[in-house]
Design a protein around this motif. Sequence first.
Motif, PDB file in Angstrom:
ATOM      1  N   GLY A 370       0.796  -1.221   0.000  1.00  0.00           N
ATOM      2  CA  GLY A 370       0.000   0.000   0.000  1.00  0.00           C
ATOM      3  C   GLY A 370       0.826   1.267   0.000  1.00  0.00           C
ATOM      4  O   GLY A 370       0.355   2.317   0.462  1.00  0.00           O
ATOM      5  N   LEU A 371       2.041   1.193  -0.540  1.00  0.00           N
ATOM      6  CA  LEU A 371       2.955   2.334  -0.490  1.00  0.00           C
ATOM      7  C   LEU A 371       3.097   3.015  -1.846  1.00  0.00           C
ATOM      8  O   LEU A 371       2.868   2.411  -2.897  1.00  0.00           O
ATOM      9  N   GLN A 372       3.486   4.266  -1.793  1.00  0.00           N
ATOM     10  CA  GLN A 372       3.785   5.027  -3.003  1.00  0.00           C
ATOM     11  C   GLN A 372       5.145   4.610  -3.548  1.00  0.00           C
ATOM     12  O   GLN A 372       6.068   4.292  -2.791  1.00  0.00           O
ATOM     13  N   SER A 373       5.257   4.621  -4.872  1.00  0.00           N
ATOM     14  CA  SER A 373       6.551   4.369  -5.499  1.00  0.00           C
ATOM     15  C   SER A 373       6.953   5.576  -6.325  1.00  0.00           C
ATOM     16  O   SER A 373       6.118   6.223  -6.960  1.00  0.00           O
ATOM     17  N   THR A 374       8.239   5.902  -6.286  1.00  0.00           N
ATOM     18  CA  THR A 374       8.795   6.856  -7.239  1.00  0.00           C
ATOM     19  C   THR A 374       9.810   6.101  -8.080  1.00  0.00           C
ATOM     20  O   THR A 374      10.650   5.374  -7.554  1.00  0.00           O
ATOM     21  N   GLU A 401      -5.721   5.661  -7.613  1.00  0.00           N
ATOM     22  CA  GLU A 401      -4.857   6.809  -7.326  1.00  0.00           C
ATOM     23  C   GLU A 401      -3.776   6.415  -6.319  1.00  0.00           C
ATOM     24  O   GLU A 401      -4.017   6.348  -5.116  1.00  0.00           O
ATOM     25  N   ARG A 402      -2.602   6.162  -6.828  1.00  0.00           N
ATOM     26  CA  ARG A 402      -1.456   5.823  -5.986  1.00  0.00           C
ATOM     27  C   ARG A 402      -0.419   6.948  -5.981  1.00  0.00           C
ATOM     28  O   ARG A 402       0.513   6.920  -5.192  1.00  0.00           O
ATOM     29  N   ARG A 403      -0.558   7.867  -6.920  1.00  0.00           N
ATOM     30  CA  ARG A 403       0.392   8.979  -7.119  1.00  0.00           C
ATOM     31  C   ARG A 403       1.808   8.463  -7.369  1.00  0.00           C
ATOM     32  O   ARG A 403       2.796   9.010  -6.861  1.00  0.00           O
ATOM     33  N   THR A 404       1.869   7.382  -8.112  1.00  0.00           N
ATOM     34  CA  THR A 404       3.161   6.878  -8.567  1.00  0.00           C
ATOM     35  C   THR A 404       3.827   7.982  -9.384  1.00  0.00           C
ATOM     36  O   THR A 404       3.217   8.536 -10.296  1.00  0.00           O
ATOM     37  N   THR A 405       5.067   8.280  -9.048  1.00  0.00           N
ATOM     38  CA  THR A 405       5.762   9.415  -9.661  1.00  0.00           C
ATOM     39  C   THR A 405       6.940   8.930 -10.495  1.00  0.00           C
ATOM     40  O   THR A 405       7.746   8.126 -10.028  1.00  0.00           O
ATOM     41  N   ILE A 406       7.005   9.410 -11.731  1.00  0.00           N
ATOM     42  CA  ILE A 406       8.125   9.078 -12.609  1.00  0.00           C
ATOM     43  C   ILE A 406       9.095  10.253 -12.563  1.00  0.00           C
ATOM     44  O   ILE A 406       8.897  11.275 -13.232  1.00  0.00           O
ATOM     45  N   VAL A 421      -1.841   9.986 -17.678  1.00  0.00           N
ATOM     46  CA  VAL A 421      -3.186  10.499 -17.400  1.00  0.00           C
ATOM     47  C   VAL A 421      -4.122   9.346 -17.028  1.00  0.00           C
ATOM     48  O   VAL A 421      -4.833   9.388 -16.022  1.00  0.00           O
ATOM     49  N   GLU A 422      -4.105   8.298 -17.843  1.00  0.00           N
ATOM     50  CA  GLU A 422      -4.994   7.158 -17.621  1.00  0.00           C
ATOM     51  C   GLU A 422      -4.722   6.475 -16.288  1.00  0.00           C
ATOM     52  O   GLU A 422      -5.662   6.071 -15.583  1.00  0.00           O
ATOM     53  N   TYR A 423      -3.447   6.383 -15.905  1.00  0.00           N
ATOM     54  CA  TYR A 423      -3.071   5.639 -14.705  1.00  0.00           C
ATOM     55  C   TYR A 423      -2.817   6.528 -13.481  1.00  0.00           C
ATOM     56  O   TYR A 423      -2.334   6.058 -12.459  1.00  0.00           O
ATOM     57  N   ASN A 424      -3.158   7.816 -13.591  1.00  0.00           N
ATOM     58  CA  ASN A 424      -2.991   8.743 -12.462  1.00  0.00           C
ATOM     59  C   ASN A 424      -1.546   8.791 -11.966  1.00  0.00           C
ATOM     60  O   ASN A 424      -1.278   8.793 -10.753  1.00  0.00           O
ATOM     61  N   MET A 425      -0.620   8.811 -12.902  1.00  0.00           N
ATOM     62  CA  MET A 425       0.796   8.942 -12.571  1.00  0.00           C
ATOM     63  C   MET A 425       1.212  10.423 -12.612  1.00  0.00           C
ATOM     64  O   MET A 425       0.540  11.250 -13.240  1.00  0.00           O
ATOM     65  N   ILE A 426       2.304  10.718 -11.936  1.00  0.00           N
ATOM     66  CA  ILE A 426       2.794  12.096 -11.864  1.00  0.00           C
ATOM     67  C   ILE A 426       4.163  12.191 -12.522  1.00  0.00           C
ATOM     68  O   ILE A 426       5.085  11.470 -12.122  1.00  0.00           O
ATOM     69  N   PRO A 427       4.329  13.058 -13.521  1.00  0.00           N
ATOM     70  CA  PRO A 427       5.678  13.297 -14.042  1.00  0.00           C
ATOM     71  C   PRO A 427       6.373  14.391 -13.233  1.00  0.00           C
ATOM     72  O   PRO A 427       5.849  15.495 -13.097  1.00  0.00           O
ATOM     73  N   SER A 428       7.510  14.063 -12.655  1.00  0.00           N
ATOM     74  CA  SER A 428       8.328  15.094 -12.013  1.00  0.00           C
ATOM     75  C   SER A 428       9.423  15.447 -13.002  1.00  0.00           C
ATOM     76  O   SER A 428      10.413  14.720 -13.152  1.00  0.00           O
TER      77      SER A 428
END
Length: 571
Positions: A370-374, A401-406, A421-428
């Motif tokens: 249940g953790l976030q991954s970057t 919504e996991r806010r997985t960040t690339i 967008v489809e997978y609710n990922m975040i580009p940093s």
Amino acid sequence: MKTKKTLLLILGICLLFSCKKNEKQRVENNAVVYYGGDIITMTGENPEYAEAIVVRDGRILFVGDSSEAMEIAGNGHQMIDLNGKTLMPSFIDPHSHFINSLGMSTQANCSPSPVGEADNVAGVVKALQNLQSEKNIPDGKLIMGYGYDDTVMPEGKLLNRDDLDEAFPNNPVMVMHVSLHGAVLNSKALEQFGFSEKTETPPGGIIVRKPGTNKPYGLIMETAFLPIFSQLPKPTEEELLQQIKDGQMIYAAAGVTTAQDGAAHLGDIQIVQKGADNKSLFIDVVSYPFITEFDTIFKLYSADDFGKYNNRFKLGGIKITIDGSPQGRTALFTTPYLTGGPSGEENWLGESTFSQDEVNQMLKNVYDKGLQSTFHANGDGAIDMCIKAHEFASNGNPTKERRTTIIHSQFVRPDQLDKYVEYNMIPSLYTEHTFFFADAHIKNRGLEQASFISPMKTAISKGLKPTNHTDFNVAPIDQMMVVWTAVNRVSRNGEVIGADERISPYQALKAITINAAYQYFEEAKKGTLENGKLADLVIPDNNPLKVDPMKIKEIKVLETIKEGETIYKKN
């Protein structure tokens, strides 16, 4: 006469009690009202300003009209006139390596201009010699530098083992590559860390060999470099506490009140944890343990320990590194580099740190807890691996919504942004590369692909909430430089790199305030000036929304405030 004296005495006592009462009210009312300048709230899609802001007990009590602010603040509040200066939410660092800031005062700045003066091999050696002299480093002790950038070395003359051996015959020397994915070592350092001509290059690693031999020539990168971290000298307890303070001040001076320690090893976590335990942290630090530490970390922590602060230290999630750096030609692409590999390889695509099957299982282990991954992914080939791993590990629910960040996402393709967008990922993203490394990217990847690096405008147009980082200490922790590069996208040579991807100053500020707070699941308490949020504030000497866009990088931080307390003030 006696009656008159008695009356005066009574009046005096009443006056004394009245003064004491007013004094007590002033002490108890610790509200502060900021007014008289451009107060940018960072709420909404367009810039919004307030006349005043009220801060009390470390939180924002009110934002709005001046007269209402003073009424809400109550009797005895403190008034701070901004005198025309700007106030806004403090900056949130979406990705850097906090642990590296701790030792910078004991290392040589081997960066090229404008960050340092090491514009060639001689400049690197001089920076190291100056450090040795200033710190009186004795024979036999490791000398370290940071910021070496092989992409700007004139005439292709790169730093190697022989250069360092000649200048430092009696000391091991290690100069960190600007990517932080490797270093150049001299012979004594190679020996100290166990490298020889018999050392095999591990999968996903780079050991550059001296031409015509199998002897390491100095540059060690990626997985071959990882074992060095655990062998680096450890500071004393006293030195460590001072380094923790010094490291935080680097961030505070840049207006940053939340910092990241990306890809942290267990020893790094224990260092920051020690700072938290003795209450030495005056900024928030979010740590992302490296995936190779997964089993070890969960012997000491549980999944419930993640996602919450303890004395300003928080475990945010787990970091998985997929590839290397594009400027170091170790990022993974789906098409070959125009310049070959770092050791002369032909048809070179770069390499992944782990196989697809390994990454799939790594991410599943993270998601199952249940953790976030970057992720760290620069090349489009590495980003493909991230997306495939996400699809595998998400247990049939990739849109959760996991806010997985690339992290970096530099050479992301438009179709990959659609998957974000489809997978609710975040580009940093990392727009500073348009300045620092544009020439290398054009040479390695071609102008068309280089012009689409860190495509902030396209990401925003698709509805994403991109953040923008420094990867400190790859680049300085200078948030106004981050904004400047996102707005202007101008290279070292003054060329615009990807004009179509330039964004407004306000959009650029969102990437390091409210968007960054969202990346950390902290948008309810940070990133904007709103009632109830933490009073994390910054006062720059000019308004980045109103100055000439080309002058944004000249803006300096005058004061940084963490939960109502000033932690940095420019002299």
